[in-house]
Design a protein around this motif. Structure first.
Motif, PDB file in Angstrom:
ATOM      1  N   SER A   1       0.826  -1.211   0.000  1.00 27.44           N
ATOM      2  CA  SER A   1       0.000   0.000   0.000  1.00 27.44           C
ATOM      3  C   SER A   1       0.856   1.255   0.000  1.00 27.44           C
ATOM      4  O   SER A   1       2.064   1.216   0.233  1.00 27.44           O
ATOM      5  CB  SER A   1      -0.942   0.006   1.214  1.00 27.44           C
ATOM      6  OG  SER A   1      -0.202   0.074   2.415  1.00 27.44           O
ATOM      7  N   PHE A   2       0.211   2.386  -0.260  1.00 31.29           N
ATOM      8  CA  PHE A   2       0.845   3.700  -0.240  1.00 31.29           C
ATOM      9  C   PHE A   2       0.259   4.439   0.955  1.00 31.29           C
ATOM     10  O   PHE A   2      -0.903   4.843   0.951  1.00 31.29           O
ATOM     11  CB  PHE A   2       0.548   4.444  -1.542  1.00 31.29           C
ATOM     12  CG  PHE A   2       1.467   5.608  -1.833  1.00 31.29           C
ATOM     13  CD1 PHE A   2       1.661   6.616  -0.900  1.00 31.29           C
ATOM     14  CD2 PHE A   2       2.134   5.701  -3.046  1.00 31.29           C
ATOM     15  CE1 PHE A   2       2.502   7.686  -1.163  1.00 31.29           C
ATOM     16  CE2 PHE A   2       2.986   6.766  -3.326  1.00 31.29           C
ATOM     17  CZ  PHE A   2       3.167   7.763  -2.377  1.00 31.29           C
ATOM     18  N   PHE A   3       1.066   4.620   1.990  1.00 35.48           N
ATOM     19  CA  PHE A   3       0.627   5.214   3.243  1.00 35.48           C
ATOM     20  C   PHE A   3       1.352   6.541   3.438  1.00 35.48           C
ATOM     21  O   PHE A   3       2.580   6.588   3.379  1.00 35.48           O
ATOM     22  CB  PHE A   3       0.944   4.273   4.409  1.00 35.48           C
ATOM     23  CG  PHE A   3       0.437   4.737   5.744  1.00 35.48           C
ATOM     24  CD1 PHE A   3      -0.838   4.403   6.171  1.00 35.48           C
ATOM     25  CD2 PHE A   3       1.241   5.483   6.596  1.00 35.48           C
ATOM     26  CE1 PHE A   3      -1.314   4.818   7.411  1.00 35.48           C
ATOM     27  CE2 PHE A   3       0.783   5.907   7.828  1.00 35.48           C
ATOM     28  CZ  PHE A   3      -0.504   5.562   8.245  1.00 35.48           C
ATOM     29  N   SER A   4       0.605   7.616   3.657  1.00 36.58           N
ATOM     30  CA  SER A   4       1.214   8.932   3.843  1.00 36.58           C
ATOM     31  C   SER A   4       0.971   9.451   5.247  1.00 36.58           C
ATOM     32  O   SER A   4      -0.091   9.208   5.843  1.00 36.58           O
ATOM     33  CB  SER A   4       0.664   9.940   2.830  1.00 36.58           C
ATOM     34  OG  SER A   4       1.147   9.665   1.537  1.00 36.58           O
TER      35      SER A   4
ATOM     36  N   LYS B   1       2.698   7.452  -7.884  1.00 35.82           N
ATOM     37  CA  LYS B   1       1.562   6.564  -7.641  1.00 35.82           C
ATOM     38  C   LYS B   1       1.624   5.361  -8.581  1.00 35.82           C
ATOM     39  O   LYS B   1       1.437   4.211  -8.163  1.00 35.82           O
ATOM     40  CB  LYS B   1       0.249   7.327  -7.838  1.00 35.82           C
ATOM     41  CG  LYS B   1      -1.007   6.541  -7.495  1.00 35.82           C
ATOM     42  CD  LYS B   1      -2.227   7.405  -7.691  1.00 35.82           C
ATOM     43  CE  LYS B   1      -3.518   6.652  -7.362  1.00 35.82           C
ATOM     44  NZ  LYS B   1      -3.694   6.478  -5.916  1.00 35.82           N
TER      45      LYS B   1
ATOM     46  N   TYR C   1       5.229   7.627   3.139  1.00 29.90           N
ATOM     47  CA  TYR C   1       5.574   8.921   2.551  1.00 29.90           C
ATOM     48  C   TYR C   1       5.209  10.024   3.532  1.00 29.90           C
ATOM     49  O   TYR C   1       4.090  10.057   4.047  1.00 29.90           O
ATOM     50  CB  TYR C   1       4.767   9.071   1.259  1.00 29.90           C
ATOM     51  CG  TYR C   1       5.086  10.251   0.391  1.00 29.90           C
ATOM     52  CD1 TYR C   1       5.894  10.100  -0.727  1.00 29.90           C
ATOM     53  CD2 TYR C   1       4.545  11.508   0.648  1.00 29.90           C
ATOM     54  CE1 TYR C   1       6.171  11.185  -1.559  1.00 29.90           C
ATOM     55  CE2 TYR C   1       4.816  12.589  -0.175  1.00 29.90           C
ATOM     56  CZ  TYR C   1       5.630  12.417  -1.275  1.00 29.90           C
ATOM     57  OH  TYR C   1       5.897  13.494  -2.090  1.00 29.90           O
TER      58      TYR C   1
ATOM     59  N   ALA D   1      -0.546  14.051  -0.523  1.00 27.67           N
ATOM     60  CA  ALA D   1      -1.108  12.952   0.262  1.00 27.67           C
ATOM     61  C   ALA D   1      -2.435  12.466  -0.310  1.00 27.67           C
ATOM     62  O   ALA D   1      -2.669  11.257  -0.431  1.00 27.67           O
ATOM     63  CB  ALA D   1      -1.286  13.399   1.709  1.00 27.67           C
TER      64      ALA D   1
ATOM     65  N   SER E   1      -2.144   8.541  -2.092  1.00 27.66           N
ATOM     66  CA  SER E   1      -2.190   7.567  -0.998  1.00 27.66           C
ATOM     67  C   SER E   1      -3.419   6.674  -1.013  1.00 27.66           C
ATOM     68  O   SER E   1      -4.505   7.065  -1.439  1.00 27.66           O
ATOM     69  CB  SER E   1      -2.143   8.303   0.338  1.00 27.66           C
ATOM     70  OG  SER E   1      -1.091   9.233   0.359  1.00 27.66           O
ATOM     71  N   ASP E   2      -3.227   5.468  -0.469  1.00 31.35           N
ATOM     72  CA  ASP E   2      -4.357   4.597  -0.149  1.00 31.35           C
ATOM     73  C   ASP E   2      -4.953   5.002   1.197  1.00 31.35           C
ATOM     74  O   ASP E   2      -6.169   4.986   1.379  1.00 31.35           O
ATOM     75  CB  ASP E   2      -3.901   3.129  -0.089  1.00 31.35           C
ATOM     76  CG  ASP E   2      -3.357   2.645  -1.414  1.00 31.35           C
ATOM     77  OD1 ASP E   2      -4.044   2.837  -2.437  1.00 31.35           O
ATOM     78  OD2 ASP E   2      -2.243   2.089  -1.443  1.00 31.35           O
ATOM     79  N   ARG E   3      -4.064   5.345   2.155  1.00 31.07           N
ATOM     80  CA  ARG E   3      -4.495   5.834   3.456  1.00 31.07           C
ATOM     81  C   ARG E   3      -3.556   6.955   3.888  1.00 31.07           C
ATOM     82  O   ARG E   3      -2.382   6.972   3.511  1.00 31.07           O
ATOM     83  CB  ARG E   3      -4.496   4.717   4.516  1.00 31.07           C
ATOM     84  CG  ARG E   3      -5.631   3.725   4.316  1.00 31.07           C
ATOM     85  CD  ARG E   3      -5.555   2.584   5.299  1.00 31.07           C
ATOM     86  NE  ARG E   3      -5.840   2.981   6.668  1.00 31.07           N
ATOM     87  CZ  ARG E   3      -7.048   3.195   7.161  1.00 31.07           C
ATOM     88  NH1 ARG E   3      -8.110   3.073   6.371  1.00 31.07           N
ATOM     89  NH2 ARG E   3      -7.219   3.522   8.429  1.00 31.07           N
ATOM     90  N   VAL E   4      -4.109   7.871   4.678  1.00 38.75           N
ATOM     91  CA  VAL E   4      -3.351   9.034   5.146  1.00 38.75           C
ATOM     92  C   VAL E   4      -3.536   9.170   6.653  1.00 38.75           C
ATOM     93  O   VAL E   4      -4.662   9.063   7.163  1.00 38.75           O
ATOM     94  CB  VAL E   4      -3.825  10.330   4.458  1.00 38.75           C
ATOM     95  CG1 VAL E   4      -3.021  11.533   4.953  1.00 38.75           C
ATOM     96  CG2 VAL E   4      -3.722  10.206   2.939  1.00 38.75           C
TER      97      VAL E   4
END
Length: 360
Positions: A31-34, A178, A190, A198, A202-205
């Motif tokens: 996942s992409f987490f910010s 992304k 990130y 963000a 992102s998937d979640r922030v």
């Protein structure tokens, strides 16, 4: 879904100051987490704890179920991209990318194969023989990413890597980052103070303030359903109106404004009659004009100016000491508004959020 990163109750003190204060997070694999927050909120300290450059005073860090608290940085399955890319200026692109592999004593033929493959993946095929100074800013950014991704880390930590780029390139790189994260499937963590970065990537922030997370959610939830006044004011543009609670019924709060008049919104939590409260409403949720449905809340304001920004053009109005913004419709249906004109603004109550009076 399995987690690549799991942290519980992290605390990092500097004297009496808690830079990180009881922070817990769970980042799913791939996942992409910010982590989003203003300067000084603790996000860089948190990233240093994850990377191993600093140790928590209490709490635990797990990467793929292995406790990392005492594991040194070079032994963690983690790589880091900094704002200042720190490419070696006297090395070719290929040598920059392959440097970590060489340190790991990977054979030359295998290094070359891996380097060529990752250059293809980041969209720089055939540029391995160039020097960093021969590349554009965006290309150098991708080389820095490739240098980390070729090592196949479990986590890639990114410390505001787009901060040094100009606006147009930063917008381009948001989309590219992304796409690269999805293509590699590597978990990205990130940090940024830029809400647009963000929200877009992102998937979640996690929104961080004073060493703690105010809210952790998907970008659209943060934007539409802020959990605190700070999140409402920090994530995107918001108008704020203060007043006193007149009543709460059917999940709707009625508010008597300090400037006069009554408006409604949805409560963020339990509110009582007579309590001070603040209503937040997005500019794009405000409609302009007197002919609004009877169910809408409405206020009368005075036009200050029109701000042209293409599809995002809006008006600035005043209500007492407050500046309020409303998005202009693209069809130009509101006519030729002049400064000083009285302008009616209205909104559906469920589009506004009411908190106990905000201290932000």
């Amino acid at each position: 879904m399995s987690s690549d990163l799991y942290c519980t109750d992290l605390v990092r003190r500097f004297g009496e100051h808690r830079a990180v204060d009881q922070v817990s997070l769970d980042v799913p694999a791939g996942s992409f987490f910010s982590i989003l927050g203003p300067s000084g909120c603790g996000k860089t300290t948190l990233l240093r704890l994850l990377a191993g450059f600093d140790r928590p005073d209490s709490g635990d860090i797990f990467i793929r179920d292995q406790r990392m608290n005492t594991v040194p940085p070079n032994k963690r399955p983690v790589n880091m991209v900094f704002q200042h890319l720190a490419l070696f200026p006297t090395m070719s692109v290929a040598d920059n990318i392959g440097y970590g592999l060489k340190r790991r004593k990977v054979a030359a033929a295998e290094r070359r194969k891996k380097t060529e493959r990752v250059l293809e993946q980041v969209g720089l095929p055939g540029l391995g023989d160039r020097m960093p100074q021969q590349l554009s800013g965006g290309q150098r950014q991708r080389v820095a990413l490739a240098r980390c991704l070729v090592l196949e880390p479990t986590l890639l930590l990114l410390d505001e890597p787009l901060g040094a780029l100009d606006l147009k390139l930063r917008e381009q790189m948001k989309v590219e980052l992304k796409h690269l994260q999805k293509a590699f499937g590597t978990t990205f963590v990130y940090i940024t103070h830029d809400q647009s970065e963000a929200l877009v990537m992102s998937d979640r922030v996690a929104v961080m303030r004073n060493g703690r997370f105010d809210q952790v959610a998907a970008p659209d939830v943060l934007y539409r359903e802020p959990a605190t006044p700070f999140v409402a004011s920090f994530v995107g543009d918001n108008n704020r109106l203060d007043g006193e609670v007149l009543g709460v019924d059917n999940e709707r709060v009625r508010l008597r404004l300090d400037t006069g008049g009554e408006v409604s919104g949805r409560p963020s939590s339990a509110l009582a009659v007579g309590q001070r409260a603040s209503l937040f409403i997005r500019p794009e949720s405000m409609l302009i004009g007197a002919d609004l449905p009877a169910s809408f809340s409405r206020i009368e304001t005075q036009l200050s100016t029109t701000l042209f920004d293409g599809a995002n053009s809006r008006i600035e109005t005043r209500l007492g000491e407050r500046e309020l913004f409303a998005r202009l419709p693209q069809d130009g249906s509101v006519g030729d508004l002049q400064p000083g004109t009285t302008v009616s603004l209205g909104w559906e109550p469920q589009r506004a959020t009411v908190f106990a009076e905000a201290q932000v």
